[in-house]
Design an enzyme around this catalytic site. Structure first.
Site, PDB file in Angstrom:
ATOM      1  N   GLY A  80       0.829  -1.209   0.000  1.00  0.00           N
ATOM      2  CA  GLY A  80       0.000   0.000   0.000  1.00  0.00           C
ATOM      3  C   GLY A  80       0.855   1.246   0.000  1.00  0.00           C
ATOM      4  O   GLY A  80       2.060   1.179  -0.272  1.00  0.00           O
ATOM      5  N   ASN A  81       0.259   2.387   0.290  1.00  0.00           N
ATOM      6  CA  ASN A  81       1.022   3.628   0.395  1.00  0.00           C
ATOM      7  C   ASN A  81       0.320   4.560   1.383  1.00  0.00           C
ATOM      8  O   ASN A  81      -0.722   4.222   1.939  1.00  0.00           O
ATOM      9  CB  ASN A  81       1.211   4.281  -0.979  1.00  0.00           C
ATOM     10  CG  ASN A  81      -0.104   4.695  -1.604  1.00  0.00           C
ATOM     11  OD1 ASN A  81      -0.763   5.601  -1.132  1.00  0.00           O
ATOM     12  ND2 ASN A  81      -0.516   3.999  -2.660  1.00  0.00           N
ATOM     13  N   ARG A  82       0.888   5.729   1.601  1.00  0.00           N
ATOM     14  CA  ARG A  82       0.459   6.587   2.700  1.00  0.00           C
ATOM     15  C   ARG A  82      -0.662   7.562   2.338  1.00  0.00           C
ATOM     16  O   ARG A  82      -0.997   8.444   3.131  1.00  0.00           O
ATOM     17  CB  ARG A  82       1.663   7.363   3.227  1.00  0.00           C
ATOM     18  CG  ARG A  82       2.651   6.458   3.959  1.00  0.00           C
ATOM     19  CD  ARG A  82       3.897   7.207   4.336  1.00  0.00           C
ATOM     20  NE  ARG A  82       3.599   8.479   4.988  1.00  0.00           N
ATOM     21  CZ  ARG A  82       4.484   9.443   5.153  1.00  0.00           C
ATOM     22  NH1 ARG A  82       5.700   9.295   4.711  1.00  0.00           N
ATOM     23  NH2 ARG A  82       4.140  10.569   5.762  1.00  0.00           N
ATOM     24  N   ALA A 126      -3.338   7.758  -5.230  1.00  0.00           N
ATOM     25  CA  ALA A 126      -1.980   7.223  -5.340  1.00  0.00           C
ATOM     26  C   ALA A 126      -2.130   5.744  -5.703  1.00  0.00           C
ATOM     27  O   ALA A 126      -2.306   4.891  -4.825  1.00  0.00           O
ATOM     28  CB  ALA A 126      -1.228   7.398  -4.038  1.00  0.00           C
TER      29      ALA A 126
END
Ligand code: PMT
Length: 222
Positions: free
Chosen positions: A28-30, A94
């Site tokens: 995943g990402n932030r 994102a």
């Protein structure tokens, strides 16, 4: 309902995507979704019909917005394509560039003595580029770019490569801005030049960005 975007359909993507490795783990990402949710909220306040394609985030749905929840890049691609045609697409999500070739059905176990794990990843489909190349292309296709360095140059190359009208560059690592923060600072780039917006709260930037896009639509600029 009244407002400058009345009669327009706006599709916004927001948040991260989660790419499953196995039933317990994902890549995943932030991204918190705050930037995209702010844009969707302001577009709805201005009278647009808004579809918000949201990755896995825990934010309330803005008033007057139709929300489609997704998890992976592939699901986000499908949901965005299903939401077309529209007048304006804004890709603030994102999206993972790579995803595990085949998610495992059982939890990946480490082997005795194993020090290294190699994951095989394959490219995801580029939602933004596919929207820009779609036979029913929206009048305005707007992307975002989060970069740690050479922000304007990388963003401009994405603008050109993906066939966009506008791209909003933001620097990763700028204190108090970007991923997860309530504030952001954008460099809005088109074929003619660039313009800084902020630092400011994301809802203020959303309003300023929609002002700029509204001028482009009314001025017929492509
Ligand atoms: O969600 P927040 O916490 O509020 O943070 C906001 C944000 C930092 C996530 C947002 O402002 C932002 O910059 N979003 C884009 C993040 C990014 O890294 O984009 P990118 O450089 O990987 O991709 C460029 C553009 O292509 C983006 O518009 C992206 O949505 C799109 N893309 C990328 C890959 C892919 N497979 N499909 C896409 O549509």
């Amino acid at each position: 309902m009244s407002g400058p975007l009345i009669g327009m359909k706006v599709v916004v993507s927001a948040g991260p995507t989660f790419e499953d490795i196995d039933p317990a783990r994902f890549l995943g990402n932030r991204s918190s979704g705050k930037m995209g949710f702010a844009i969707a909220a302001v577009a709805a306040q201005r009278g647009a019909e808004v579809v918000l394609v949201a990755g896995p985030v825990h934010l309330p749905t803005p008033e007057g917005v139709r929300r489609v929840d997704v998890r992976s890049a592939a699901q986000m691609h499908r949901a965005v394509m299903d939401a077309l045609p529209c007048d304006l697409y804004i890709g603030a999500a994102a999206v993972a560039d790579f995803t595990p070739r085949a998610p495992l059905e059982r939890k990946l176990k480490k082997q005795p003595g194993q020090d290294v794990l190699v994951l095989e990843l394959v490219r995801t489909r580029d939602i933004l580029a596919d929207v820009a190349a779609h036979p029913q292309r929206p009048a305005q296709v707007v992307g975002f770019a989060a970069e740690t360095n050479d922000v304007a140059a990388y963003a401009r190359s994405k603008l050109e490569r993906k066939g966009l009208d506008l791209i909003c560059a933001n620097q990763v690592g700028l204190p108090g801005c970007g991923f997860e923060s309530d504030d952001n600072a954008l460099l809005v780039i088109d074929a003619h030049g660039d313009r800084p917006l902020g630092p400011a709260p994301k809802h203020v930037l959303a309003a300023q960005l929609l002002d700029l896009i509204g001028q482009r639509i009314r001025g017929g600029r492509t």
